[in-house]
Design an enzyme around this catalytic site. Structure first.
Site, PDB file in Angstrom:
ATOM      1  N   LYS A 241     -60.441  63.626  48.788  1.00 38.91           N
ATOM      2  CA  LYS A 241     -60.345  62.307  49.419  1.00 38.91           C
ATOM      3  C   LYS A 241     -61.633  61.957  50.161  1.00 38.91           C
ATOM      4  O   LYS A 241     -62.114  60.822  50.080  1.00 38.91           O
ATOM      5  CB  LYS A 241     -59.143  62.272  50.358  1.00 38.91           C
TER       6      LYS A 241
ATOM      7  N   GLU B 241     -56.866  52.441  45.511  1.00 39.35           N
ATOM      8  CA  GLU B 241     -56.511  52.461  46.940  1.00 39.35           C
ATOM      9  C   GLU B 241     -55.589  53.632  47.295  1.00 39.35           C
ATOM     10  O   GLU B 241     -55.739  54.268  48.346  1.00 39.35           O
ATOM     11  CB  GLU B 241     -55.817  51.129  47.299  1.00 39.35           C
TER      12      GLU B 241
ATOM     13  N   GLY C  17     -46.175  60.244  50.417  1.00 36.04           N
ATOM     14  CA  GLY C  17     -44.791  59.764  50.274  1.00 36.04           C
ATOM     15  C   GLY C  17     -44.695  58.720  49.185  1.00 36.04           C
ATOM     16  O   GLY C  17     -45.645  57.978  48.912  1.00 36.04           O
TER      17      GLY C  17
ATOM     18  N   GLY D 100     -52.777  57.654  51.175  1.00 35.58           N
ATOM     19  CA  GLY D 100     -51.449  57.150  50.796  1.00 35.58           C
ATOM     20  C   GLY D 100     -51.325  55.656  51.068  1.00 35.58           C
ATOM     21  O   GLY D 100     -52.036  54.841  50.471  1.00 35.58           O
TER      22      GLY D 100
ATOM     23  N   THR E 202     -42.770  60.594  40.919  1.00 34.81           N
ATOM     24  CA  THR E 202     -42.492  60.078  42.260  1.00 34.81           C
ATOM     25  C   THR E 202     -43.209  58.751  42.508  1.00 34.81           C
ATOM     26  O   THR E 202     -42.583  57.748  42.880  1.00 34.81           O
ATOM     27  CB  THR E 202     -42.939  61.118  43.317  1.00 34.81           C
ATOM     28  N   VAL E 203     -44.525  58.724  42.297  1.00 30.63           N
ATOM     29  CA  VAL E 203     -45.276  57.502  42.615  1.00 30.63           C
ATOM     30  C   VAL E 203     -44.973  56.397  41.600  1.00 30.63           C
ATOM     31  O   VAL E 203     -44.753  55.240  41.970  1.00 30.63           O
ATOM     32  CB  VAL E 203     -46.796  57.788  42.691  1.00 30.63           C
TER      33      VAL E 203
ATOM     34  N   ASP F 117     -57.273  69.080  48.556  1.00 31.56           N
ATOM     35  CA  ASP F 117     -56.775  67.694  48.539  1.00 31.56           C
ATOM     36  C   ASP F 117     -57.581  66.796  49.492  1.00 31.56           C
ATOM     37  O   ASP F 117     -58.125  65.767  49.059  1.00 31.56           O
ATOM     38  CB  ASP F 117     -55.270  67.706  48.874  1.00 31.56           C
TER      39      ASP F 117
ATOM     40  N   LYS G 276     -56.179  61.009  42.534  1.00 29.26           N
ATOM     41  CA  LYS G 276     -57.467  61.319  43.180  1.00 29.26           C
ATOM     42  C   LYS G 276     -58.298  62.319  42.395  1.00 29.26           C
ATOM     43  O   LYS G 276     -59.513  62.290  42.451  1.00 29.26           O
ATOM     44  CB  LYS G 276     -57.270  61.802  44.608  1.00 29.26           C
TER      45      LYS G 276
END
Ligand code: HSE
Length: 417
Positions: A200, A124, A299, A129, A11-12, A196, A100
């Site tokens: 972060k 970043e 996303g 996100g 996805t990313v 998660d 991450k």
């Protein structure tokens, strides 16, 4: 054109290729040479993709090509992402990532390797996100001592809590909706148990202190035990339940307190209004005061946009290291059980007398949905004191922390805290 490679075309990774292609013109305002994706490393082939001819299956193709100056690691997981990132950095290729898990576990180590090889390791996209948060922390706060970073760092759980509150849903129903809408993973454990956002806040705490804070060192509680009555109680005292990552850096001791837990956030607090899948991060500097960062915390394209922002910065600084302030030493962590907070406690009516004896005069709050219990806010106390006191409650049901002071003498004022 500055040549890049993408490791992992999920996805990313596919979002990174899309951002570079679709926004080439915008990128060239700051980087006139422009960016080009030369290789995509993946185990799979993508015969129908416009990038099919750039797919390779061997990392050595990328490592051995001196034209490739920047590598985007969007594979996720620790291995082989760590080995590949390390190999790239050792060849002087800058790396940027959204991973991450790897940043939390080995980011300090990779940052040092980057420094030794005059290239950079940036991440970043690993926090918030698409929200620019790590770069501002690194570039806009040289003059500041950052005392606090408090954030809603997980879109899935924020969506679940927002739905539970707005539509009076049980946790399981709201989770199912989050899954049906594609926000929550089929295995939602990392989100709902808080792992998660915990990763972060550990990354943010590492950057704020300059020392490593690891996920495994951070007390972590998710939202799986939050029920819709908690939200109703919260509303009664002008608060909402939010899953927060909290980092407090004490200037006098240089110690840092980090935790992830559900908190009751007051109506007047900027994080109160952060709803649905959005993330919000409040940063407090000792000179600048409070700043809020808000936006899409997950996303494909928002996250990919953050990755590409790192690529552009690395492309502008080829041949030298961008100092991200991590030196692979450990941060000095505060003992979490010494931190004083107020708690919202739910217990059964049979405890009325004991509550008065143990907690003093409290203001009882009740909701019509649960007739056999009441709730109250405690004065500030540390976790040990709280645990010793609730041990005495025969019908104890739940304790939730409060963010910001709740004025026990004037609860109405506390909506502004
Ligand atoms: N699952 C995360 C969230 C996105 O819901 O915010 C990736 O960090």
């Amino acid at each position: 054109m500055i040549e890049t490679a993408i490791l992992g075309f999920g996805t990313v990774g596919s979002g990174v290729a899309e951002v570079i292609d679709r926004n080439q013109k915008q990128i060239q305002r700051d980087l006139p040479e422009g960016l080009h994706v030369k290789y995509i490393l993946d185990l799979r082939d993508f015969p129908d993709s416009p990038y099919a001819d750039r797919v390779v299956h061997d990392i050595n193709v990328i490592l051995d090509d001196p034209e490739v100056r920047i590598v985007c690691e969007t594979m996720g997981g620790k291995e082989p992402a760590f080995t590949f990132s390390k190999q790239c950095l050792e060849r002087g290729k800058s790396v940027c990532t959204s991973n991450k898990e790897l940043v939390d576990a080995l980011g300090g180590k990779l940052a040092v390797i980057a420094k030794e090889h005059n290239c950079s390791y940036l991440f970043e996209a690993s926090v918030g996100g698409g929200i620019p948060i790590l770069r501002p922390l690194r570039t806009s706060f040289s003059q500041e001592f950052i005392t606090d970073v408090v954030g809603i760092l997980n879109g899935t759980t924020n969506y679940i809590l927002t739905k539970m509150e707005a539509e009076d849903l049980d946790f399981d129903v709201a989770l199912k909706q989050a899954q049906d809408n594609g926000f929550a993973e089929r295995n939602p454990e990392a989100d709902i148990e808080g792992y998660d956002p915990c990763r972060k806040i550990a990354i943010l705490a590492s950057l704020v202190t300059g020392g490593n804070v690891k996920f495994s060192q951070v007390p972590c509680e998710g939202i799986s035990k939050i029920d819709k009555n908690d939200l109703k109680y919260a509303r009664k005292i002008h608060r909402a339940v939010k899953l927060l990552g909290v980092c407090h850096h004490d200037q006098a001791s240089n110690q840092v307190y980090v935790c992830t837990a559900p908190y009751l956030v007051s109506e007047g607090h900027p994080l109160y209004a952060v709803n649905d899948v959005f993330n919000g991060i409040l940063v407090r500097g000792n000179m600048v005061g409070d700043l809020m960062f808000y936006g899409s915390g997950a996303g494909k394209l928002p996250t990919a946009s953050a990755v590409v922002s790192d690529v552009v910065e690395e492309a502008q600084t080829l041949g030298r290291n961008i100092n991200i302030g991590l030196n692979n030493t450990d941060a000095d962590l505060m003992d979490p059980s010494n931190v004083r907070e107020q708690y919202f406690i739910r217990t059964t009516k049979e405890d009325e007398k004991t509550v008065k004896e143990v907690f003093g005069d409290v203001i009882a709050v009740s909701i019509p949905e649960v007739t056999d219990e009441f709730a109250f806010v405690t004065s500030e106390m540390n976790e040990r004191e709280k645990d010793a006191k609730i041990e005495k409650l025969a019908g104890f049901r739940k304790a939730i922390r409060l963010l910001g002071r709740f004025d026990l003498d004037s609860p109405e004022q506390s909506a502004q805290a």
